[in-house]
Design a protein around this motif. Structure first.
Motif, PDB file in Angstrom:
ATOM      1  N   ARG A  70      15.865  15.400  30.659  1.00  0.00           N
ATOM      2  CA  ARG A  70      17.085  14.711  30.391  1.00  0.00           C
ATOM      3  C   ARG A  70      17.360  14.446  30.514  1.00  0.00           C
ATOM      4  N   HIS A  73      17.198  10.785  32.398  1.00  0.00           N
ATOM      5  CA  HIS A  73      17.272  10.028  31.048  1.00  0.00           C
ATOM      6  C   HIS A  73      19.131   9.176  30.954  1.00  0.00           C
ATOM      7  N   VAL A  81      12.706  10.587  36.946  1.00  0.00           N
ATOM      8  CA  VAL A  81      12.007  10.311  36.091  1.00  0.00           C
ATOM      9  C   VAL A  81      10.593  10.203  36.163  1.00  0.00           C
ATOM     10  N   ALA A 102      13.237  11.248  25.889  1.00  0.00           N
ATOM     11  CA  ALA A 102      14.248  10.606  26.050  1.00  0.00           C
ATOM     12  C   ALA A 102      15.208  10.063  25.146  1.00  0.00           C
TER      13      ALA A 102
END
Length: 207
Positions: A70, A73, A81, A102
């Motif tokens: 998280r 993102h 990521v 996402a």
């Protein structure tokens, strides 16, 4: 993206960590370690701290990877990521989890505990703080030590996203398999097929 610091010229520890991490996630040596390892003294201390958060933290590994992904993102860190999508799968995140993270806490399907974690991560990213309501909500699921860890974990990966972007660290290269490893894999696949009744009746070599 062209790196500002050339990976390499690092200690045996940094090389071992870089190559070991790459084998674990299916890439070549992890460039983050080969770049940060150029500051040898700092690298050793950072590695110990980072390892206490992941994989050696109190939070379950699945939740740790949710938090890290998280943050990645939110920070737009494609490097993190990609790296933690692989680690997340190994920690038990399903493909639906990887798609939903996402979107964050707005997505359907999170447990109450996961929702509290993701909301806290979003607030820490946006406000650099948690209000009393968010802190109390976390307290329904996490004890004091776990809440301390969550704040450090989210802040640590915010920092790493900034470092990766600023140093222009390139994505990790795909793992290259040697001809010997590829041949051994083919032999094992053939033997497995033979055991299922579809392959040639040749026994794989010992060793």
């Amino acid at each position: 993206m062209s790196g500002r610091i050339t990976p390499g010229g690092v200690s045996l520890l940094a090389r071992a960590v870089a190559y070991g991490a790459g084998r674990r996630v299916g890439t070549g040596p992890v460039r983050l370690f080969l770049v940060l390892g150029r500051h040898r003294r700092l690298f050793t201390g950072w590695l110990h701290f980072a390892g206490r958060l992941m994989p050696g933290g109190l939070l379950p590994r699945r939740e740790t990877e949710l938090v890290i992904l998280r943050v990645a993102h939110l920070c737009g860190s494609a490097y993190e990521v990609a790296h933690h999508t692989r680690l997340g799968r190994a920690a038990g995140l399903g493909e639906a989890d990887l798609r939903r993270v996402a979107e964050g806490p707005a997505a359907d399907g999170w447990s109450a505990r996961e929702l509290a974690l993701l909301r806290a991560v979003d607030m820490l990213h946006a406000e650099r703080d948690l209000d009393d309501a968010a802190w109390a909500e976390l307290g329904r699921h996490l004890d004091e030590r776990e809440r301390i860890e969550l704040c450090l974990l989210a802040g640590h990966y915010e920092m790493l996203a900034t470092v990766i972007r600023t140093l222009r660290i390139d994505p990790d290269p795909p793992r290259r398999r040697s001809a010997r490893a590829a041949a051994a894999s083919a032999v094992r696949a053939g033997w497995a097929a033979r055991r299922r009744g579809r392959g040639p009746a040749r026994r794989p070599p010992a060793g």
